[in-house]
Design an enzyme around this catalytic site. Sequence first.
Site, short mmCIF file in Angstrom:
data_model
loop_
_atom_site.label_atom_id
_atom_site.label_comp_id
_atom_site.label_asym_id
_atom_site.label_seq_id
_atom_site.Cartn_x
_atom_site.Cartn_y
_atom_site.Cartn_z
N ARG A 1 0.84 -1.21 0.00
CA ARG A 1 0.00 0.00 0.00
C ARG A 1 0.88 1.25 0.00
NH1 ARG A 1 -3.11 -3.95 0.37
NH2 ARG A 1 -2.20 -4.16 -1.66
N SER B 1 -10.42 0.13 4.05
CA SER B 1 -9.60 -0.09 5.25
C SER B 1 -9.07 1.25 5.75
CB SER B 1 -8.40 -0.98 4.93
OG SER B 1 -8.84 -2.19 4.39
N GLU C 1 -4.41 4.57 6.56
CA GLU C 1 -4.15 4.33 5.13
C GLU C 1 -4.60 5.49 4.21
OE1 GLU C 1 -4.69 0.26 3.36
OE2 GLU C 1 -6.08 1.34 2.08
P1 FAD Z 1 -8.80 9.55 -4.34
O1 FAD Z 1 -9.40 9.18 -3.04
O2 FAD Z 1 -9.54 10.55 -5.18
O3 FAD Z 1 -7.31 10.08 -4.10
C1 FAD Z 1 -6.45 9.39 -3.24
C2 FAD Z 1 -5.11 10.14 -3.20
O4 FAD Z 1 -4.48 10.08 -4.48
C3 FAD Z 1 -5.29 11.64 -2.91
O5 FAD Z 1 -4.17 12.07 -2.18
C4 FAD Z 1 -5.31 12.29 -4.29
O6 FAD Z 1 -4.88 13.63 -4.26
C5 FAD Z 1 -4.33 11.41 -5.05
N1 FAD Z 1 -4.64 11.26 -6.47
C6 FAD Z 1 -5.83 10.89 -7.02
N2 FAD Z 1 -5.71 10.79 -8.35
C7 FAD Z 1 -4.43 11.13 -8.65
C8 FAD Z 1 -3.67 11.22 -9.87
N3 FAD Z 1 -4.21 10.95 -11.07
N4 FAD Z 1 -2.36 11.57 -9.79
C9 FAD Z 1 -1.78 11.84 -8.60
N5 FAD Z 1 -2.44 11.78 -7.42
C10 FAD Z 1 -3.75 11.42 -7.45
N6 FAD Z 1 -7.73 0.06 -1.69
C11 FAD Z 1 -6.99 -1.05 -1.92
O7 FAD Z 1 -5.76 -0.93 -2.11
N7 FAD Z 1 -7.53 -2.29 -1.91
C12 FAD Z 1 -8.83 -2.49 -1.71
O8 FAD Z 1 -9.29 -3.64 -1.74
C13 FAD Z 1 -9.67 -1.36 -1.47
N8 FAD Z 1 -10.97 -1.53 -1.20
C14 FAD Z 1 -11.75 -0.44 -0.94
C15 FAD Z 1 -13.09 -0.64 -0.65
C16 FAD Z 1 -13.92 0.43 -0.38
C17 FAD Z 1 -15.38 0.19 -0.07
C18 FAD Z 1 -13.39 1.76 -0.41
C19 FAD Z 1 -14.29 2.93 -0.15
C20 FAD Z 1 -12.04 1.97 -0.67
C21 FAD Z 1 -11.20 0.87 -0.94
N9 FAD Z 1 -9.83 1.03 -1.22
C22 FAD Z 1 -9.06 -0.07 -1.47
C23 FAD Z 1 -9.22 2.37 -1.22
C24 FAD Z 1 -9.39 3.13 -2.59
O9 FAD Z 1 -10.45 2.62 -3.32
C25 FAD Z 1 -8.12 3.07 -3.43
O10 FAD Z 1 -7.03 3.61 -2.74
C26 FAD Z 1 -8.28 3.84 -4.76
O11 FAD Z 1 -7.14 3.65 -5.57
C27 FAD Z 1 -8.49 5.34 -4.57
O12 FAD Z 1 -8.82 5.89 -5.83
P2 FAD Z 1 -9.53 7.28 -5.94
O13 FAD Z 1 -9.57 7.64 -7.40
O14 FAD Z 1 -10.83 7.27 -5.25
O15 FAD Z 1 -8.49 8.22 -5.19
P1 NAP Z 2 -9.80 -10.97 4.84
O1 NAP Z 2 -9.83 -11.83 3.61
O2 NAP Z 2 -10.79 -11.19 5.91
O3 NAP Z 2 -8.35 -11.04 5.48
C1 NAP Z 2 -8.04 -10.27 6.65
C2 NAP Z 2 -6.62 -9.79 6.52
O4 NAP Z 2 -5.75 -10.90 6.54
C3 NAP Z 2 -6.45 -9.08 5.21
O5 NAP Z 2 -6.23 -7.74 5.49
C4 NAP Z 2 -5.30 -9.77 4.50
O6 NAP Z 2 -4.18 -8.92 4.31
C5 NAP Z 2 -4.87 -10.88 5.43
N1 NAP Z 2 -4.94 -12.18 4.72
C6 NAP Z 2 -6.01 -13.01 4.59
N2 NAP Z 2 -5.68 -14.12 3.92
C7 NAP Z 2 -4.37 -14.01 3.62
C8 NAP Z 2 -3.44 -14.84 2.93
N3 NAP Z 2 -3.79 -16.03 2.42
N4 NAP Z 2 -2.17 -14.39 2.79
C9 NAP Z 2 -1.79 -13.20 3.28
N5 NAP Z 2 -2.63 -12.37 3.95
C10 NAP Z 2 -3.88 -12.76 4.12
O7 NAP Z 2 -9.87 -9.40 4.39
P2 NAP Z 2 -11.08 -8.53 3.88
O8 NAP Z 2 -11.28 -7.39 4.78
O9 NAP Z 2 -12.26 -9.40 3.54
O10 NAP Z 2 -10.49 -7.93 2.51
C11 NAP Z 2 -10.23 -8.78 1.43
C12 NAP Z 2 -9.09 -8.22 0.59
O11 NAP Z 2 -9.47 -6.93 0.09
C13 NAP Z 2 -7.80 -8.02 1.39
O12 NAP Z 2 -6.71 -8.34 0.56
C14 NAP Z 2 -7.81 -6.53 1.72
O13 NAP Z 2 -6.50 -5.98 1.77
C15 NAP Z 2 -8.56 -5.95 0.53
N6 NAP Z 2 -9.29 -4.74 0.94
C16 NAP Z 2 -8.58 -3.59 1.06
C17 NAP Z 2 -9.22 -2.42 1.43
C18 NAP Z 2 -8.47 -1.12 1.49
O14 NAP Z 2 -9.09 -0.08 1.60
N7 NAP Z 2 -7.15 -1.13 1.44
C19 NAP Z 2 -10.58 -2.44 1.72
C20 NAP Z 2 -11.26 -3.64 1.62
C21 NAP Z 2 -10.60 -4.79 1.23
P3 NAP Z 2 -4.01 -7.92 3.06
O15 NAP Z 2 -4.86 -6.73 3.40
O16 NAP Z 2 -2.56 -7.61 3.07
O17 NAP Z 2 -4.46 -8.61 1.82
#
Ligand code: FAD
Ligand code: NAP
Length: 333
Positions: free
Chosen positions: A162, A234, A329
């Site tokens: 991340r 998250s 995050e």
């Molecule tokens: P924004 O929120 O609009 O911007 C985020 C940051 O990036 C800000 O600082 C902004 O200024 C900057 N930015 C935006 N666009 C640009 C650009 N083109 N160039 C430079 N800077 C820029 N993240 C995960 O990694 N894994 C997940 O599974 C995941 N699941 C999610 C689930 C939900 C329900 C939600 C609400 C969020 C989740 N996220 C997850 C977080 C998010 O969706 C990601 O980080 C996504 O990439 C953000 O994109 P955005 O366009 O909405 O960015």
């Molecule tokens: P989950 O599957 O319940 O797992 C809980 C946590 O354990 C996760 O955060 C994941 O880490 C870790 N994990 C589970 N299985 C694993 C494996 N086999 N090997 C290594 N790590 C493992 O998580 P969840 O909340 O339902 O989310 C599912 C996936 O979507 C995850 O990968 C999570 O990162 C991603 N997600 C991200 C965001 C965001 O905003 N960043 C939001 C929603 C979901 P990791 O997070 O490192 O994968």
Amino acid sequence: MQQNLDLRPFNSLAVSSTARYFTQVNSVEELKQALQHSRQQQLPVLLLGGGSNLVLTEDFPGLCIQISLQGVQWCNIDDNWVKVTAQAGENWHQFVDHCLQHGAYGLENLALIPGTVGAAPIQNIGAYGVDINDFMLDLKALNRDSLQMQYFSREDCAFGYRDSIFKTAARDRYIITEVSFKLRRMPKLMVSYGALADQLSDLADPSPQDLFDAVVRTRSAKLPDPNQLANVGSFFKNPVVSKLHHQRLKQQYPGLVAYADPAGMKLAAGWMIDHCGWKGYRKGDAGVHDKQALVLVNYGAASGAEVLALASAIQTDIKQHFDVELEIEPRCY
Ligand code: FAD
Ligand code: NAP
């Protein structure tokens, strides 16, 4: 250009914050013009994609620029690989679906992640064992000072968990305008996460479409849809601790969920927050989701500051119980 616009509809946490000026840009030329204008008027700039990874804590006194560049280009590499380039304003989930429907595989695990293609490299988005750095080839970005386009290879992006150079050394210096991916023509599914393996266990030979559908089903069942219940996914990163620290915690908390990581052991922050009793907690309109404790939610009128106050209370509690610092995050403004 709009004035005094409430950004509530533009951020998935649905907090109110008034931007002094707001504009959407559909091309690099429009983006340059907006940046030149902000420079002439000495306005700070807030970049916005889909607004799904930021927390707005106050009104913004400058120019908010929403990146809306659209378009997808295809280029065959060989029989096994294809290069797909998407403009920064493309919706991420729709892009993943588009690649799948056109026989370009690898991004299925990243289905249903909100936001734009351009923001995806910022935190190297990842889910279910796949990060975009597994398939990203390179990107183009506009240097905010020189207004020159710059090329970044995958190595240049310094991707981590991340994390990328755009969150560290190059923070606020570039605007990503397009991202290229090298995708498979022959599918190779990644189903190491339990939730996905369970869903696909009945199928003898699951297809990329099966995997995509399983990801969408799993996420829809567990994670709140921001259109129904405002959130930014998250709220904290999963902390990585030393093996020794993990051993000590495991003795004290036998149920602790952790996974091996190159730097030690990755602890499931959601489990720790749940263990401390926060799941389902609510104070005013800020709360902790009742199915996934890693997700903080806004039930209606919470401010960004109220959500951050809740996050801070959780961080303090986790530090006391586990001697672990939880890192927020999303980007906070
Ligand atoms: P924004 O929120 O609009 O911007 C985020 C940051 O990036 C800000 O600082 C902004 O200024 C900057 N930015 C935006 N666009 C640009 C650009 N083109 N160039 C430079 N800077 C820029 N993240 C995960 O990694 N894994 C997940 O599974 C995941 N699941 C999610 C689930 C939900 C329900 C939600 C609400 C969020 C989740 N996220 C997850 C977080 C998010 O969706 C990601 O980080 C996504 O990439 C953000 O994109 P955005 O366009 O909405 O960015
Ligand atoms: P989950 O599957 O319940 O797992 C809980 C946590 O354990 C996760 O955060 C994941 O880490 C870790 N994990 C589970 N299985 C694993 C494996 N086999 N090997 C290594 N790590 C493992 O998580 P969840 O909340 O339902 O989310 C599912 C996936 O979507 C995850 O990968 C999570 O990162 C991603 N997600 C991200 C965001 C965001 O905003 N960043 C939001 C929603 C979901 P990791 O997070 O490192 O994968």
